[in-house]
Design an enzyme around this catalytic site. Structure first.
Site, PDB file in Angstrom:
ATOM      1  N   TYR A   1      13.746 -10.961  -6.359  1.00  0.00           N
ATOM      2  CA  TYR A   1      13.540  -9.677  -5.764  1.00  0.00           C
ATOM      3  C   TYR A   1      13.969  -8.852  -6.629  1.00  0.00           C
ATOM      4  CZ  TYR A   1      12.550  -6.458  -1.727  1.00  0.00           C
ATOM      5  OH  TYR A   1      11.964  -5.692  -1.099  1.00  0.00           O
TER       6      TYR A   1
ATOM      7  N   TYR B   1      15.008  -5.645   3.797  1.00  0.00           N
ATOM      8  CA  TYR B   1      15.298  -7.109   3.465  1.00  0.00           C
ATOM      9  C   TYR B   1      16.600  -7.500   3.120  1.00  0.00           C
ATOM     10  CZ  TYR B   1      13.755 -11.435   1.369  1.00  0.00           C
ATOM     11  OH  TYR B   1      13.674 -12.695   1.006  1.00  0.00           O
TER      12      TYR B   1
HETATM   13  P1  NAD Z   1       2.152  -4.557   2.962  1.00  0.00           P
HETATM   14  O1  NAD Z   1       1.284  -4.664   1.616  1.00  0.00           O
HETATM   15  O2  NAD Z   1       1.381  -4.814   4.336  1.00  0.00           O
HETATM   16  O3  NAD Z   1       2.746  -2.927   3.056  1.00  0.00           O
HETATM   17  C1  NAD Z   1       3.217  -2.170   1.992  1.00  0.00           C
HETATM   18  C2  NAD Z   1       2.164  -1.147   2.036  1.00  0.00           C
HETATM   19  O4  NAD Z   1       2.911   0.036   1.290  1.00  0.00           O
HETATM   20  C3  NAD Z   1       0.916  -0.984   1.487  1.00  0.00           C
HETATM   21  O5  NAD Z   1      -0.088  -0.961   2.654  1.00  0.00           O
HETATM   22  C4  NAD Z   1       0.707  -0.152   0.431  1.00  0.00           C
HETATM   23  O6  NAD Z   1      -0.452   0.368   0.397  1.00  0.00           O
HETATM   24  C5  NAD Z   1       1.877   0.802   0.927  1.00  0.00           C
HETATM   25  N1  NAD Z   1       2.290   1.683  -0.260  1.00  0.00           N
HETATM   26  C6  NAD Z   1       2.663   1.310  -1.452  1.00  0.00           C
HETATM   27  N2  NAD Z   1       2.960   2.405  -2.263  1.00  0.00           N
HETATM   28  C7  NAD Z   1       2.776   3.558  -1.195  1.00  0.00           C
HETATM   29  C8  NAD Z   1       3.144   4.797  -1.452  1.00  0.00           C
HETATM   30  N3  NAD Z   1       3.581   5.349  -2.627  1.00  0.00           N
HETATM   31  N4  NAD Z   1       2.720   5.678  -0.386  1.00  0.00           N
HETATM   32  C9  NAD Z   1       2.063   5.125   0.770  1.00  0.00           C
HETATM   33  N5  NAD Z   1       1.981   3.709   0.911  1.00  0.00           N
HETATM   34  C10 NAD Z   1       2.418   3.001  -0.379  1.00  0.00           C
HETATM   35  O7  NAD Z   1       3.379  -5.313   3.088  1.00  0.00           O
HETATM   36  P2  NAD Z   1       4.596  -5.772   3.959  1.00  0.00           P
HETATM   37  O8  NAD Z   1       5.245  -7.090   3.066  1.00  0.00           O
HETATM   38  O9  NAD Z   1       4.334  -5.845   5.243  1.00  0.00           O
HETATM   39  O10 NAD Z   1       5.600  -4.307   3.786  1.00  0.00           O
HETATM   40  C11 NAD Z   1       5.970  -3.584   4.624  1.00  0.00           C
HETATM   41  C12 NAD Z   1       7.212  -3.473   4.542  1.00  0.00           C
HETATM   42  O11 NAD Z   1       8.250  -4.412   4.961  1.00  0.00           O
HETATM   43  C13 NAD Z   1       8.033  -3.025   3.340  1.00  0.00           C
HETATM   44  O12 NAD Z   1       9.018  -2.229   3.295  1.00  0.00           O
HETATM   45  C14 NAD Z   1       8.536  -4.281   2.785  1.00  0.00           C
HETATM   46  O13 NAD Z   1       9.446  -4.250   1.852  1.00  0.00           O
HETATM   47  C15 NAD Z   1       9.181  -4.801   3.975  1.00  0.00           C
HETATM   48  N6  NAD Z   1       9.607  -6.252   4.038  1.00  0.00           N
HETATM   49  C16 NAD Z   1       8.440  -7.236   3.866  1.00  0.00           C
HETATM   50  C17 NAD Z   1       8.990  -8.538   3.878  1.00  0.00           C
HETATM   51  C18 NAD Z   1       8.041  -9.536   3.438  1.00  0.00           C
HETATM   52  O14 NAD Z   1       8.383 -10.698   3.299  1.00  0.00           O
HETATM   53  N7  NAD Z   1       6.833  -9.307   3.646  1.00  0.00           N
HETATM   54  C19 NAD Z   1      10.336  -9.001   4.317  1.00  0.00           C
HETATM   55  C20 NAD Z   1      11.151  -7.841   4.374  1.00  0.00           C
HETATM   56  C21 NAD Z   1      10.737  -6.692   4.407  1.00  0.00           C
END
Ligand code: NAD
Length: 286
Positions: free
Chosen positions: A182, A172
């Site tokens: 954040y 991000y």
């Molecule tokens: P999401 O909730 O779909 O995915 C996050 C996942 O991480 C969840 O399924 C959760 O169960 C899992 N998780 C948390 N701790 C864990 C652990 N210890 N072991 C295994 N799994 C674990 O949300 P998302 O937003 O799609 O996130 C996915 C990636 O995208 C992350 O790295 C997030 O930082 C990144 N991201 C998200 C955004 C946004 O706006 N949603 C923007 C930029 C980057």
């Protein structure tokens, strides 16, 4: 033979991991999933009961198949690392072999090798606190779950990745620019992830001919993002200020991941690819 992908960090059909799985499946890959242990039960039940069937539909009308779901907790590398209270926790005791090393061993036993590794997970217990108010515990927990988890996954999976394979994580813009809200060391964790992408690209490239890239994604209303608390504001801000004034869909990130994992990207490694409607390129909002 089609490619095989392991995607860590899917627990519902709203996040980036799910969208990446779909794009890879649409391109012909076999899908294996790693799901956080406490979320495993509900994810598998929902999958079995057809709750995700609508979102499993691929462009050709078929349904995405998930060959196997593995329980995973990416903050533990080996069984020796797991504290007693976690071991005996009801939600963990029902599953086994969910440390990173054991999951890699299970995948090797079940399938022999993979071609694509995706890290789509993050966690920061103090994400809603400003960095100045973040505890040492909260900061280190954010880096452990969101950055070292990737180093550990790649370390344990790269020996079973076929040469020419590719690995992708999600980052991000808060790694490089100030994004108030954040917090909890999550911005620090993403900065580590982006720096590690370069070093890991070198090491995995030289030793295993595996490429390592990260996607800097724009805001998406995922479960994780809703927990941070400012996601609607970030989506509105992007729609107003980005060069492309539309809401970002998870599928657009999925498609970029499928490109990065494909031979079309065979010379691309060590990069941060922005999939954010161009918002990162703006200096001021207008
Ligand atoms: P999401 O909730 O779909 O995915 C996050 C996942 O991480 C969840 O399924 C959760 O169960 C899992 N998780 C948390 N701790 C864990 C652990 N210890 N072991 C295994 N799994 C674990 O949300 P998302 O937003 O799609 O996130 C996915 C990636 O995208 C992350 O790295 C997030 O930082 C990144 N991201 C998200 C955004 C946004 O706006 N949603 C923007 C930029 C980057």
């Amino acid at each position: 033979r089609g490619k095989r992908a392991f995607i860590a960090g899917i627990a519902d059909d709203n996040g980036y991991g799910w969208a990446i799985a779909k794009s890879l499946a649409a391109a012909g890959a076999e899908i294996l999933v790693g799901t956080w242990v406490p979320a495993l039960n509900i994810f598998e039940t929902s999958l079995r009961r057809g709750k995700f069937d609508e979102s499993r539909v691929l462009p050709d009308g078929s349904l995405m198949e998930i060959t196997k779901v593995y329980p995973l907790d990416a903050v533990y590398d080996t069984p020796e690392d797991v504290p007693e209270d976690v071991k005996s926790n009801k939600r963990y005791a029902g599953s086994s072999k969910w440390t990173v090393k054991e999951v890699a061993e299970s995948v090797k036993e079940d399938f022999g090798s993979i071609d694509i590794l995706v890290h789509s997970l993050a966690n920061g217990p103090e994400v809603s606190k400003p960095l100045l108010e973040t505890s040492r515990y909260g900061y280190l927990a954010a880096v452990s779950a969101s950055s070292y988890s990737y180093v550990s996954l790649l370390k344990h999976f790269v020996p079973i990745m076929n040469p020419g394979g590719a690995s992708i994580s999600l980052t991000y813009i808060a790694a490089e620019r100030i994004i108030p809200g954040y917090g909890g060391g999550m911005s620090s964790a993403k900065a580590a992830l982006e720096s590690d992408t370069k070093v890991l690209a070198f090491e995995a490239g030289r030793k295993h001919r595996v490429r390592v890239n990260t996607i800097s994604a724009g805001p998406l209303r995922s479960r994780a993002a809703k927990a941070i608390g400012f996601i609607d504001m970030m989506i509105d801000y992007s729609s107003e200020n980005a060069p492309l004034q539309k809401e970002l869909s998870a599928e657009e990130v999925g498609n970029a991941a499928a490109f990065l994992a494909s031979p079309l990207a065979s010379a691309i490694t060590g990069t941060v690819l922005y999939v954010d409607n161009g918002l990162n390129a703006m200096g001021v909002g207008v």
